[in-house]
Design an enzyme around this catalytic site. Structure first.
Site, PDB file in Angstrom:
ATOM      1  CB  SER A   1       2.736  -2.297 -14.162  1.00 31.49           C
ATOM      2  OG  SER A   1       3.168  -0.852 -13.960  1.00 31.49           O
TER       3      SER A   1
ATOM      4  N   GLY B   1       0.973  -2.951  -6.220  1.00 30.97           N
ATOM      5  CA  GLY B   1       1.141  -1.721  -5.871  1.00 30.97           C
ATOM      6  C   GLY B   1      -0.418  -0.905  -5.973  1.00 30.97           C
ATOM      7  N   GLY B   2      -0.309  -0.182  -6.949  1.00 33.20           N
ATOM      8  CA  GLY B   2      -1.563   0.577  -7.178  1.00 33.20           C
ATOM      9  C   GLY B   2      -2.835  -0.108  -7.294  1.00 33.20           C
TER      10      GLY B   2
ATOM     11  CD1 TRP C   1      -2.392  -1.477  -0.421  1.00 36.42           C
ATOM     12  CD2 TRP C   1      -3.045  -1.123   2.184  1.00 36.42           C
ATOM     13  NE1 TRP C   1      -3.734  -2.055   0.065  1.00 36.42           N
ATOM     14  CE2 TRP C   1      -4.359  -2.086   1.426  1.00 36.42           C
ATOM     15  CE3 TRP C   1      -3.367  -0.900   3.447  1.00 36.42           C
ATOM     16  CZ2 TRP C   1      -5.321  -2.404   2.108  1.00 36.42           C
ATOM     17  CZ3 TRP C   1      -4.456  -1.107   3.972  1.00 36.42           C
ATOM     18  CH2 TRP C   1      -5.321  -2.208   3.307  1.00 36.42           C
ATOM     19  CE  LYS C   2       4.410   1.184  -4.512  1.00 34.24           C
ATOM     20  NZ  LYS C   2       5.003   1.248  -5.603  1.00 34.24           N
TER      21      LYS C   2
END
Ligand code: PGA
Length: 260
Positions: free
Chosen positions: A207, A228-229, A10-11
């Site tokens: 990605s 991630g995103g 989740w950074k």
């Protein structure tokens, strides 16, 4: 140990309220038998919120970073011992953002891996080449160096996970082709076997989305994903989990539960 895993990085996103609403939604869109294979790595300040909110679930929770000492005068750092006290599963080590923005080296990663394993926490060690290194045909050499130096203090009798994340694919929308990812994963597996590691979990990151996950997971040496995103929304993360963990059925996991 080789197992299927889909992990969320989740950074530096999500406050406690956003963590709670994600956790409200996720079980509604995710089959329960996949939970043991799912990891979430939130920012450290919401670790406890996430652990508490997921307490009736089997999803594993870990940190995005830690220090190599248990305690001391290290303002702003995260203690691996405290991660253990919080009942965390492990921590990410050597993410490319930590390497690039916070100047972390392979040697430092190695110390962090050792510190985590001392507490029986599972390190997820990230490696990967930059665009320039790939262009100049240095990918495999870079990976080899990151593995040998970064795993120098790793206890191979204990659990650890490798995440192959080409730097040029992280947060760019430019995913590695299945062939590029498979080549790197096969190489990592063979390097690990030279170090005496017979079985390892190797995840792909960079990605990953539900649209590209199926092709990637069908590669022989890809065991799952670090996302991630696309992990920030429960629905899109659940879609990737279902694709990445497709071979796992409810019976398999009941057996696993009995083993533990
Ligand atoms: P991304 O990030 O999925 O947004 O590319 C992956 C990661 O940084 O681990």
């Amino acid at each position: 140990m080789r197992e299927k895993v889909v992990a969320a990085n989740w950074k530096m996103y999500k406050n406690p309220q956003e963590v709670r609403s994600f956790c409200d939604e996720l079980p509604r869109v995710l089959p329960v038998h996949l939970e043991r294979h799912i990891h979430i790595y939130p920012q450290a300040v919401v670790l406890e919120t996430l652990k508490t909110t997921l307490s009736s679930h089997h999803i594993r929770v870990g940190a995005q970073n830690c220090h190599f000492e248990d305690e001391g005068a290290f303002t702003g750092e995260i203690s691996p011992k405290t991660l253990k006290d919080l009942n965390c599963f492990g921590a990410i080590v050597g993410h490319s953002e930590r390497r690039q923005l916070f100047h972390e080296t392979n040697e430092l990663c190695s110390k962090k891996i050792q510190a985590l394993q001392k507490h029986n926490l599972v390190p997820m060690y990230c490696i990967g080449e930059t665009a320039e290194e790939r262009k100049s045909n240095n990918t495999l050499e870079v990976l080899k160096k990151q593995l040998t130096e970064g795993l120098k203090l790793c206890d191979f009798s204990k659990r650890f996970i490798i995440a192959y994340e080409p730097v040029w694919a992280i947060g760019t929308g430019e995913v590695a082709t299945p062939e590029q990812a498979q080549e790197a994963h096969a190489f990592i597996r063979s390097e690990l076997s030279k170090l005496g590691v017979k079985e390892a979990t190797i995840l792909y990151g960079g990605s990953v989305k539900s649209e590209n996950a199926k092709e990637l997971i069908s590669q022989a040496d890809i065991d799952g994903f670090l996302v991630g995103g696309a992990s920030l929304k429960a629905q899109s993360f659940a879609e990737i989990c279902k694709i990445g963990l497709a071979g796992i059925n409810a019976t398999q996991n009941t057996e696993k539960k009995m083993e533990i």
